[in-house]
Design a protein around this motif. Structure first.
Motif, PDB file in Angstrom:
ATOM      1  N   VAL A 113       0.868  -1.179   0.000  1.00 53.09           N
ATOM      2  CA  VAL A 113       0.000   0.000   0.000  1.00 53.09           C
ATOM      3  C   VAL A 113       0.902   1.224   0.000  1.00 53.09           C
ATOM      4  O   VAL A 113       1.961   1.231   0.623  1.00 53.09           O
ATOM      5  CB  VAL A 113      -0.920   0.002   1.245  1.00 53.09           C
ATOM      6  N   VAL A 114       0.474   2.278  -0.693  1.00 47.88           N
ATOM      7  CA  VAL A 114       1.231   3.537  -0.760  1.00 47.88           C
ATOM      8  C   VAL A 114       0.360   4.653  -0.202  1.00 47.88           C
ATOM      9  O   VAL A 114      -0.824   4.761  -0.554  1.00 47.88           O
ATOM     10  CB  VAL A 114       1.636   3.861  -2.205  1.00 47.88           C
ATOM     11  N   GLY A 115       0.923   5.476   0.663  1.00 50.46           N
ATOM     12  CA  GLY A 115       0.149   6.588   1.208  1.00 50.46           C
ATOM     13  C   GLY A 115       1.000   7.485   2.075  1.00 50.46           C
ATOM     14  O   GLY A 115       2.115   7.127   2.477  1.00 50.46           O
ATOM     15  N   CYS A 119      -2.278   9.363   6.425  1.00 51.26           N
ATOM     16  CA  CYS A 119      -3.174   8.298   5.946  1.00 51.26           C
ATOM     17  C   CYS A 119      -4.643   8.741   5.944  1.00 51.26           C
ATOM     18  O   CYS A 119      -5.379   8.578   6.929  1.00 51.26           O
ATOM     19  CB  CYS A 119      -3.005   7.036   6.797  1.00 51.26           C
ATOM     20  N   CYS A 123      -6.490   5.781   2.155  1.00 45.11           N
ATOM     21  CA  CYS A 123      -5.334   5.029   2.647  1.00 45.11           C
ATOM     22  C   CYS A 123      -5.765   4.034   3.721  1.00 45.11           C
ATOM     23  O   CYS A 123      -5.336   2.873   3.719  1.00 45.11           O
ATOM     24  CB  CYS A 123      -4.297   6.008   3.191  1.00 45.11           C
ATOM     25  N   TRP A 148       3.684  -1.073   3.912  1.00 41.61           N
ATOM     26  CA  TRP A 148       3.103   0.253   3.724  1.00 41.61           C
ATOM     27  C   TRP A 148       4.250   1.206   3.411  1.00 41.61           C
ATOM     28  O   TRP A 148       5.124   1.427   4.230  1.00 41.61           O
ATOM     29  CB  TRP A 148       2.348   0.687   4.976  1.00 41.61           C
ATOM     30  N   VAL A 150       5.399   4.781   3.016  1.00 45.54           N
ATOM     31  CA  VAL A 150       5.022   6.148   3.409  1.00 45.54           C
ATOM     32  C   VAL A 150       5.860   7.114   2.586  1.00 45.54           C
ATOM     33  O   VAL A 150       7.095   7.100   2.660  1.00 45.54           O
ATOM     34  CB  VAL A 150       5.250   6.372   4.914  1.00 45.54           C
ATOM     35  N   THR A 151       5.194   7.956   1.806  1.00 45.61           N
ATOM     36  CA  THR A 151       5.899   8.776   0.819  1.00 45.61           C
ATOM     37  C   THR A 151       6.074  10.235   1.230  1.00 45.61           C
ATOM     38  O   THR A 151       6.341  11.091   0.388  1.00 45.61           O
ATOM     39  CB  THR A 151       5.159   8.708  -0.529  1.00 45.61           C
ATOM     40  N   ARG A 175       8.670   9.851  -2.771  1.00 43.92           N
ATOM     41  CA  ARG A 175       7.642   9.496  -3.760  1.00 43.92           C
ATOM     42  C   ARG A 175       8.239   9.314  -5.151  1.00 43.92           C
ATOM     43  O   ARG A 175       7.869   8.391  -5.884  1.00 43.92           O
ATOM     44  CB  ARG A 175       6.564  10.583  -3.792  1.00 43.92           C
ATOM     45  N   ALA A 191      -1.210   6.227  -4.966  1.00 45.41           N
ATOM     46  CA  ALA A 191      -1.872   5.717  -3.762  1.00 45.41           C
ATOM     47  C   ALA A 191      -3.200   5.023  -4.046  1.00 45.41           C
ATOM     48  O   ALA A 191      -3.801   4.476  -3.116  1.00 45.41           O
ATOM     49  CB  ALA A 191      -2.084   6.858  -2.770  1.00 45.41           C
ATOM     50  N   GLN A 192      -3.650   4.998  -5.281  1.00 46.04           N
ATOM     51  CA  GLN A 192      -4.968   4.425  -5.579  1.00 46.04           C
ATOM     52  C   GLN A 192      -4.940   2.919  -5.831  1.00 46.04           C
ATOM     53  O   GLN A 192      -5.982   2.319  -6.051  1.00 46.04           O
ATOM     54  CB  GLN A 192      -5.579   5.134  -6.797  1.00 46.04           C
TER      55      GLN A 192
END
Length: 235
Positions: A113-115, A119, A123, A148, A150-151, A175, A191-192
């Motif tokens: 997961v990207v977020g 969050c 997210c 996860w 975190v960007t 990112r 993030a989608q």
């Protein structure tokens, strides 16, 4: 005998001067042997690589082209798969700021997961789906790790960290560096999606935005089933 010449007559059409010969050098036996051994070594190396890669290739072919239980896969296959970048290209760090070598992620399937650290609602939904998908895999869940990415520099909210549990790896990454490896579908943002990375570190599957859990789970089930011959639980 009288009346005859003592020398033999020349053949008709043969010039009086002597014949000229061109002598070509013979091939160097040592050089030819070296070239033969080089070709043989290359062939053997290619055969070894093919044998090593054949289980992986076969499992992917079984997943994407031999599907008696469904017409099409739900997620998007990444062709060719994108290998895990080096530490210089993908600088990872844990929440304490310690550098993490990307190679440490190899050995397990990764559901990523990207977020941002704060969050948002999307997210949170992705993290909940990530946890639920892994739990519904039953005994196969030991072959899948949750990550996860975190960007940004924001500190993750305590309630989010409590919700994902200690079995989720949380890593900070710029990112831009992450986007050079993972990529969203056209018209979407990083993030989608949920991203699936194989145990060799190759990103090979991208889930649609807001995926249907049941359909995404069927993709994971088939992929884990197809790769059971070469992938085992644990790093």
């Amino acid at each position: 005998m009288s009346g005859t010449k003592s020398s033999a007559p020349a053949f008709a059409g043969t010039p009086a001067e002597g014949l000229a010969f061109t002598v070509h050098s013979l091939p160097d036996a040592a050089l030819a042997d070296t070239e033969r051994r080089t070709r043989s070594g290359r062939i053997k190396m290619l055969l070894v690589l093919l044998v090593c890669a054949s289980p992986v290739i076969a499992s992917y072919l079984a997943f994407f082209f031999y599907r008696p239980d469904t017409g099409v896969n739900y997620s998007e296959l990444i062709v060719p798969p994108r290998p895990l970048p080096s530490a210089a290209a993908l600088p990872l760090a844990d929440l304490q700021g310690r550098a993490v070598d990307p190679a440490a992620l190899k050995g397990q399937w990764l559901l990523a997961v990207v977020g941002g650290g704060q969050c948002d609602a999307a997210c949170e939904r992705a993290l909940v789906l990530q946890r639920q998908l892994r739990e519904t895999l039953g005994r196969e869940r030991e072959r899948v790790d949750k990550v996860w990415f975190v960007t940004d520099d924001a500190a993750p909210r305590p309630e989010v960290l409590a919700g994902i549990g200690k079995d989720t790896t949380v890593l900070r990454v710029p990112r831009e560096a992450l986007a050079a490896w993972l990529a969203p579908a056209p018209g979407q943002v990083l993030a989608q999606h949920l991203y699936l990375v194989d145990p060799m570190g190759q990103w090979m599957l991208r889930a649609p935005p807001d995926p249907e859990p049941a359909r995404l789970k069927r993709d994971l089930d088939r992929l884990l089933r197809a790769s059971v011959s070469w992938d085992k639980p644990g790093r």
